[in-house]
Design a protein around this motif. Structure first.
Motif, PDB file in Angstrom:
ATOM      1  N   GLN A   1       3.537   8.760   3.314  1.00 30.57           N
ATOM      2  CA  GLN A   1       2.973   7.754   4.218  1.00 30.57           C
ATOM      3  C   GLN A   1       2.258   6.658   3.431  1.00 30.57           C
ATOM      4  N   ALA A   2       1.526   7.040   2.398  1.00 30.70           N
ATOM      5  CA  ALA A   2       0.802   6.061   1.582  1.00 30.70           C
ATOM      6  C   ALA A   2       1.772   5.145   0.842  1.00 30.70           C
ATOM      7  N   ARG A   3       2.879   5.704   0.365  1.00 33.27           N
ATOM      8  CA  ARG A   3       3.866   4.865  -0.316  1.00 33.27           C
ATOM      9  C   ARG A   3       4.527   3.882   0.655  1.00 33.27           C
ATOM     10  N   SER A   4       4.774   4.324   1.877  1.00 33.09           N
ATOM     11  CA  SER A   4       5.319   3.415   2.887  1.00 33.09           C
ATOM     12  C   SER A   4       4.352   2.269   3.181  1.00 33.09           C
ATOM     13  N   GLN A   5       3.072   2.596   3.303  1.00 36.96           N
ATOM     14  CA  GLN A   5       2.063   1.572   3.546  1.00 36.96           C
ATOM     15  C   GLN A   5       1.942   0.623   2.353  1.00 36.96           C
ATOM     16  N   LEU A   6       2.085   1.173   1.155  1.00 33.40           N
ATOM     17  CA  LEU A   6       2.033   0.335  -0.037  1.00 33.40           C
ATOM     18  C   LEU A   6       3.174  -0.672  -0.042  1.00 33.40           C
ATOM     19  N   ALA A   7       4.375  -0.230   0.348  1.00 26.12           N
ATOM     20  CA  ALA A   7       5.506  -1.153   0.394  1.00 26.12           C
ATOM     21  C   ALA A   7       5.281  -2.254   1.427  1.00 26.12           C
ATOM     22  N   SER A   8       4.723  -1.886   2.581  1.00 21.38           N
ATOM     23  CA  SER A   8       4.438  -2.891   3.613  1.00 21.38           C
ATOM     24  C   SER A   8       3.382  -3.881   3.137  1.00 21.38           C
ATOM     25  N   THR A   9       2.373  -3.389   2.460  1.00 16.69           N
ATOM     26  CA  THR A   9       1.314  -4.270   1.958  1.00 16.69           C
ATOM     27  C   THR A   9       1.852  -5.208   0.884  1.00 16.69           C
ATOM     28  N   ARG A  10       2.740  -4.682   0.029  1.00 15.76           N
ATOM     29  CA  ARG A  10       3.339  -5.532  -1.006  1.00 15.76           C
ATOM     30  C   ARG A  10       4.192  -6.636  -0.367  1.00 15.76           C
ATOM     31  N   ALA A  11       4.931  -6.310   0.688  1.00 17.60           N
ATOM     32  CA  ALA A  11       5.731  -7.316   1.389  1.00 17.60           C
ATOM     33  C   ALA A  11       4.840  -8.354   2.063  1.00 17.60           C
ATOM     34  N   ALA A  12       3.736  -7.906   2.663  1.00 14.37           N
ATOM     35  CA  ALA A  12       2.809  -8.849   3.301  1.00 14.37           C
ATOM     36  C   ALA A  12       2.218  -9.816   2.280  1.00 14.37           C
ATOM     37  N   LEU A  13       1.919  -9.303   1.086  1.00 16.57           N
ATOM     38  CA  LEU A  13       1.396 -10.172   0.032  1.00 16.57           C
ATOM     39  C   LEU A  13       2.436 -11.210  -0.384  1.00 16.57           C
ATOM     40  N   ALA A  14       3.697 -10.802  -0.477  1.00 20.20           N
ATOM     41  CA  ALA A  14       4.755 -11.747  -0.835  1.00 20.20           C
ATOM     42  C   ALA A  14       4.883 -12.841   0.221  1.00 20.20           C
ATOM     43  N   VAL A  15       4.783 -12.464   1.488  1.00 23.00           N
ATOM     44  CA  VAL A  15       4.836 -13.457   2.566  1.00 23.00           C
ATOM     45  C   VAL A  15       3.652 -14.411   2.475  1.00 23.00           C
ATOM     46  N   ALA A  16       2.465 -13.871   2.224  1.00 24.72           N
ATOM     47  CA  ALA A  16       1.268 -14.710   2.112  1.00 24.72           C
ATOM     48  C   ALA A  16       1.374 -15.673   0.927  1.00 24.72           C
ATOM     49  N   ARG A  17       1.935 -15.211  -0.170  1.00 29.31           N
ATOM     50  CA  ARG A  17       2.096 -16.081  -1.339  1.00 29.31           C
ATOM     51  C   ARG A  17       3.079 -17.213  -1.044  1.00 29.31           C
ATOM     52  N   ALA A  18       4.133 -16.911  -0.283  1.00 31.14           N
ATOM     53  CA  ALA A  18       5.085 -17.961   0.088  1.00 31.14           C
ATOM     54  C   ALA A  18       4.437 -18.993   0.998  1.00 31.14           C
ATOM     55  N   ALA A  19       3.625 -18.537   1.948  1.00 30.37           N
ATOM     56  CA  ALA A  19       2.914 -19.469   2.830  1.00 30.37           C
ATOM     57  C   ALA A  19       1.925 -20.324   2.039  1.00 30.37           C
ATOM     58  N   TYR A  20       1.284 -19.718   1.062  1.00 30.45           N
ATOM     59  CA  TYR A  20       0.353 -20.454   0.197  1.00 30.45           C
ATOM     60  C   TYR A  20       1.085 -21.560  -0.556  1.00 30.45           C
ATOM     61  N   ALA A  21       2.238 -21.216  -1.143  1.00 31.67           N
ATOM     62  CA  ALA A  21       3.000 -22.214  -1.898  1.00 31.67           C
ATOM     63  C   ALA A  21       3.464 -23.357  -0.999  1.00 31.67           C
ATOM     64  N   ALA A  22       3.784 -23.055   0.261  1.00 30.70           N
ATOM     65  CA  ALA A  22       4.269 -24.088   1.170  1.00 30.70           C
ATOM     66  C   ALA A  22       3.182 -25.111   1.493  1.00 30.70           C
ATOM     67  N   VAL A  23       1.957 -24.663   1.672  1.00 35.30           N
ATOM     68  CA  VAL A  23       0.905 -25.593   2.070  1.00 35.30           C
ATOM     69  C   VAL A  23       0.191 -26.209   0.871  1.00 35.30           C
ATOM     70  N   VAL A  24       0.058 -25.437  -0.229  1.00 36.75           N
ATOM     71  CA  VAL A  24      -0.683 -25.940  -1.393  1.00 36.75           C
ATOM     72  C   VAL A  24       0.229 -26.699  -2.350  1.00 36.75           C
ATOM     73  N   GLY A  25       1.451 -26.221  -2.527  1.00 36.85           N
ATOM     74  CA  GLY A  25       2.378 -26.913  -3.410  1.00 36.85           C
ATOM     75  C   GLY A  25       2.684 -26.169  -4.686  1.00 36.85           C
ATOM     76  N   GLN A  26       2.118 -24.988  -4.890  1.00 34.19           N
ATOM     77  CA  GLN A  26       2.424 -24.177  -6.059  1.00 34.19           C
ATOM     78  C   GLN A  26       2.112 -22.720  -5.733  1.00 34.19           C
TER      79      GLN A  26
END
Length: 501
Positions: free
Chosen positions: A196-221
């Motif tokens: 269960q913890a590994r599944s949650q870790l994978a979801s958290t890692r994916a959420a971080l990737a999404v957040a980083r993409a949103a950051y790059a879209a608005v900030v520019g890098q």
């Protein structure tokens, strides 16, 4: 080994440990991200260009005070062949040419030019508020994206540490199972929690990737190592009433609606001015010449020609009074009056929406603060409870499942604490945005702020103005229809201006 968990999760300080280690001297700050977005965000750049285009409306409106000069010229050639019995053929040929310079200076337009200038001024002021609203929206997005990456990064660290702890827990359980101290059920429970913890870790890692993409879209890098966000509480007003007052004074959407109403009132005056008389003076100066001649033998021998020319000019005073146009002007006036009513109603509508936004953001801030305090207390209690269960399990007073449950509760409270810190900061930024205070000066200390007035002042002093512009404008105001002043704002309602204290 598992006792090291106490150090790793020692209250709220441990929750920020990952971010503190990541924040080095080269870490990217919130001010850095906001400054980059402020300079390069395409939405913001497009709105600045749109405002510069709107500034041209003022120049175009003022052109109505100035003379128009034009030049025209023409030349017409005509020829006719004439033949008589017993005589050689002859050509009757001639040409007429003219060149004229015309000048027309408006003296009085019934207030039409004055109204157009007022419309342009209102549109420009409304455009500046639209730009300010876009800036606030972009900077609010920067804050949200920055905090999202920070939150997801911290939660990823917690989830990773949880996986490591559960993996060690499983190894220890397997060892005790091999020694006959625990049962297969204990091993299965440990394996299930680790999965269960590994599944949650994978979801958290994916959420971080999404957040980083949103950051790059608005900030520019892409985000690097993000430093902890600076305190924001000092920018907030002390009370919700102060936030309401600031929003009614500075919120760009409300101010844009007010300027839009001023523009609608000026357009109503512009429609009324069409029923007024107009006066202008025009002058012409030019040359007209004509030449006639006869040529014999197909034009190879000239018999004679006559040249006539005239050079001169004229000055004309023009007065025009509209008498009847089939009801067109009356219809346009009624239409403009209703559009002005729409704009007036829009001011009150926008005012209520702004007060609602302040109320919602303020209550979200209060809720986030309450959740933050509760989550901090829960983390402290869960940390003590986890350590106690661990010690009790060593002496046989607790089962493996008790330890796993305590571990899960501690992890969930730590994740909630990270989320509460994120939500409290984002809610504070939302309050500032609703007030109209989340601008570049607040987030980027010492930054060069884009000045929309600079382009307007440059255009106002561009070549084209004439010494008598102000005199013509003063004359045009005589008898011109006046824009109806906007009514005072309605008193704040108790229901609208309501928020938690």
């Amino acid at each position: 080994m598992l006792g090291l968990r106490r150090t790793a999760y020692a209250g709220c300080i441990a929750v920020l440990a990952w971010a503190s280690l990541a924040a080095t001297s080269a870490a990217e700050t919130l001010a850095d991200a906001a400054a980059l977005a402020y300079q390069t965000n395409p939405t913001l750049q497009a709105q600045r260009a749109q405002l510069r285009a709107t500034d041209e409306e003022y120049v175009q409106a003022e052109a109505g005070l100035r003379p128009t000069v034009s030049a025209s010229g023409s030349y017409e050639y005509a020829g006719e062949q004439v033949s008589q019995p017993g005589s050689p053929s002859a050509n009757l040929a001639g040409g007429t040419g003219s060149a004229v310079v015309s000048l027309t200076q408006p003296l009085y337009t019934g207030g039409l030019v004055t109204a157009r200038i007022s419309v342009a001024q209102a549109d420009i002021l409304a455009g500046r508020e639209t730009l300010r609203n876009t800036e606030i929206s972009v900077l609010q997005s920067v804050v949200g994206a920055y905090l999202d990456v920070r939150r997801d990064g911290e939660q990823l660290a917690i989830s990773q540490d949880n996986v490591n702890v559960l993996a060690r827990q499983l190894d220890e359980t397997n060892g005790k199972f091999q020694a006959g101290l625990l049962t297969r059920t204990d091993v299965a429970q440990s394996e299930a929690r680790l999965a269960q913890a590994r599944s949650q870790l994978a979801s958290t890692r994916a959420a971080l990737a999404v957040a980083r993409a949103a950051y790059a879209a608005v900030v520019g890098q892409d985000p690097g190592d993000l430093a902890p966000e600076p305190p924001i509480a000092a920018l907030l007003p002390p009370t919700v009433d102060a936030a309401f007052d600031a929003a009614e004074r500075d919120n760009p959407q409300l101010r844009q609606a007010i300027y839009a109403e001023e523009g609608a009132a000026a357009r109503l005056a512009q429609a009324k001015s069409q029923t007024r008389p107009t006066a202008s003076v025009s002058a012409q100066y030019g040359y007209v010449g004509a030449q006639e001649g006869i040529s014999a033998g197909g034009g190879f021998g000239s018999i004679g020609s006559v040249m006539e020319s005239e050079l001169g000019g004229s000055i004309t005073a023009n007065v025009s009074v509209p008498l009847f146009n089939g009801g067109l002007y009356a219809s346009q006036i009624r239409q403009a009056a209703e559009q002005d009513n729409v704009a007036r109603i829009g001011v009150e509508t926008q005012r209520r929406q702004v007060l609602q936004a302040v109320s919602q953001a303020w209550n979200q801030l209060l809720g986030a603060r309450a959740s933050l305090a509760a989550d901090e207390a829960q983390v402290k209690s869960d940390t003590v409870a986890y350590e106690g269960v661990r010690e009790e399990q060593k002496v046989g007073l607790r089962t493996v499942l008790d330890v796993l449950n305590a571990e899960q509760e501690l992890e969930q409270s730590q994740l909630a604490l990270v989320g509460a810190r994120h939500d409290e900061y984002v809610a504070a930024a939302a309050v500032l945005a609703a007030m109209g205070a989340l601008d570049a000066r607040a987030l980027i200390p010492g930054a060069a702020v884009y000045d929309p007035k600079a382009n307007f002042e440059r255009l106002r002093h561009a070549p084209g103005a004439l010494p008598w512009d102000r005199a013509v404008q003063a004359l045009d105001r005589i008898g011109a229809p006046k824009p109806t002043p906007a009514p005072p704002p309605s008193p704040p309602g108790e229901i609208v201006r309501t928020a938690g204290q």
